[in-house]
Scaffold this motif. Structure first.
Motif, short mmCIF file in Angstrom:
data_model
loop_
_atom_site.label_atom_id
_atom_site.label_comp_id
_atom_site.label_asym_id
_atom_site.label_seq_id
_atom_site.Cartn_x
_atom_site.Cartn_y
_atom_site.Cartn_z
N ASP A 77 0.82 -1.19 0.00
CA ASP A 77 0.00 0.00 0.00
C ASP A 77 0.87 1.26 0.00
O ASP A 77 0.60 2.21 -0.74
CB ASP A 77 -0.92 -0.01 1.22
N LEU A 78 1.92 1.26 0.80
CA LEU A 78 2.82 2.41 0.85
C LEU A 78 3.51 2.63 -0.49
O LEU A 78 3.60 3.75 -0.99
CB LEU A 78 3.87 2.20 1.95
N SER A 79 3.98 1.54 -1.09
CA SER A 79 4.65 1.65 -2.38
C SER A 79 3.68 2.13 -3.46
O SER A 79 4.02 2.99 -4.29
CB SER A 79 5.25 0.29 -2.78
N ASN A 80 2.46 1.62 -3.43
CA ASN A 80 1.45 2.04 -4.41
C ASN A 80 1.15 3.54 -4.32
O ASN A 80 0.76 4.16 -5.30
CB ASN A 80 0.15 1.27 -4.20
N HIS A 81 1.33 4.10 -3.11
CA HIS A 81 1.05 5.53 -2.91
C HIS A 81 2.32 6.38 -3.01
O HIS A 81 2.31 7.54 -2.59
CB HIS A 81 0.37 5.74 -1.55
N GLY A 82 3.39 5.81 -3.54
CA GLY A 82 4.56 6.60 -3.85
C GLY A 82 5.64 6.64 -2.79
O GLY A 82 6.64 7.34 -2.97
N TRP A 83 5.49 5.92 -1.70
CA TRP A 83 6.52 5.91 -0.67
C TRP A 83 7.69 5.00 -1.10
O TRP A 83 7.48 3.97 -1.75
CB TRP A 83 5.97 5.42 0.66
N ASP A 84 8.89 5.38 -0.69
CA ASP A 84 10.07 4.53 -0.86
C ASP A 84 10.02 3.47 0.24
O ASP A 84 10.08 3.81 1.43
CB ASP A 84 11.34 5.37 -0.75
N VAL A 85 9.90 2.20 -0.13
CA VAL A 85 9.71 1.12 0.83
C VAL A 85 10.79 0.06 0.65
O VAL A 85 11.10 -0.35 -0.48
CB VAL A 85 8.32 0.44 0.64
N GLN A 86 11.36 -0.37 1.77
CA GLN A 86 12.29 -1.49 1.77
C GLN A 86 11.75 -2.54 2.73
O GLN A 86 11.39 -2.23 3.86
CB GLN A 86 13.69 -1.04 2.19
N VAL A 87 11.68 -3.77 2.27
CA VAL A 87 11.15 -4.87 3.08
C VAL A 87 12.30 -5.80 3.45
O VAL A 87 13.01 -6.30 2.57
CB VAL A 87 10.07 -5.65 2.31
N VAL A 88 12.47 -6.01 4.75
CA VAL A 88 13.51 -6.90 5.25
C VAL A 88 12.84 -8.10 5.90
O VAL A 88 12.12 -7.97 6.89
CB VAL A 88 14.41 -6.18 6.28
N LEU A 89 13.05 -9.28 5.31
CA LEU A 89 12.46 -10.51 5.83
C LEU A 89 13.41 -11.21 6.81
O LEU A 89 14.63 -11.04 6.74
CB LEU A 89 12.15 -11.47 4.68
N ASP A 90 12.83 -12.01 7.69
CA ASP A 90 13.66 -12.81 8.59
C ASP A 90 13.95 -14.19 8.01
O ASP A 90 14.49 -15.04 8.70
CB ASP A 90 13.00 -12.94 9.97
#
Length: 252
Positions: A77-90
């Motif tokens: 949702d954040l990425s769709n609204h133009g935010w720079d998003v980084q996802v870090v998985l465990d």
């Protein structure tokens, strides 16, 4: 039963892990809605709260299960609204299961940066906000391995942290837990949040669970949202360990 209060003074019951598991079972097996529907509601509300906190990069820490899936939905949702998003998985993305795996697959269609192998510590320091969606209320035992490493990295960073449902590790004894600045808890507040409720900002999200679920679970509950997707909660008395014991029929 212990209670939190909304800003309007309405009591909202706090539930134990066992009571919340009973609610979840009734939702899944008897009444609904579907898990992905609730996850979408949680994720969108989490993303909305994140957008209010920063217009800079958001780093989402995520794992398997419902909490991780909610975090991945928020990242989308954040990425769709133009935010720079980084996802870090465990863990590796291929190790995700069920609804979390579905959310991860859809997330791959966005511009979010997906990190599966590096620890993401530099990203944590440089972000405007960290979203903690590693582990929810059902943690059994202390955090271990990469999840523990990510929690320690989040605590070491100077970046504000927004946790989904409960700060990861908060119910583990002994063990490390996220020191969250803001918590968005889901459906009902958890009793484990009471001890530090006065020290952080606490919100309750509506994820679409109907009243019949709470009736079947034996939880006396009057919905507090009144047209909002989330409401602010506060402890009634700091002297009561962050939550109060409220008897229905008393004035508050």
């Amino acid at each position: 039963m212990p209670f939190f209060l909304t800003d309007r003074g309405q009591p909202v019951p706090a539930v134990t892990t066992g009571e919340m598991r009973a609610v979840d079972r009734i939702v899944v097996e008897e009444v609904g809605p579907e898990l992905l529907q609730m996850m979408e509601n949680a994720g969108r509300t989490l993303a909305g709260l994140a957008r209010e906190r920063t217009d800079d990069t958001v780093v989402v820490l995520a794992s398997d299960g419902g909490n991780g899936g909610g975090g991945l939905c928020a990242a989308r949702d954040l990425s769709n609204h133009g935010w720079d998003v980084q996802v870090v998985l465990d863990r590796a993305g291929t190790e995700l299961t069920g609804a979390a795996a579905t959310q991860y697959r859809v997330l791959q269609g966005t511009d979010a940066a997906l990190r599966e192998r590096d620890h993401g510590r530099a990203a944590l320091d440089e972000a405007g906000l960290v979203v903690d969606a590693l582990v929810g209320y059902g943690l059994d035992g202390a955090l271990r391995g990469r999840a523990r490493d990510l929690v320690e990295a989040a605590n070491a960073a100077s970046t504000p942290v927004l946790s989904l449902d409960v700060p990861s590790g908060v119910d583990a004894t002994p063990g490390v837990a996220v020191d969250a600045d803001v918590v968005l808890t889901l459906a009902l507040p958890k009793t484990g949040l009471g001890a530090t409720a006065a020290e952080r900002e606490l919100w309750l999200a509506d994820i679409g669970i109907p009243a019949e679920v709470y009736r079947r679970a034996g939880v006396e509950y009057d919905q507090p949202f009144s047209g909002d997707v989330r409401v602010r909660l506060r402890p009634d008395s700091p002297d009561a360990g962050g939550i109060s014991v409220y008897k229905r029929g008393e004035s508050c």
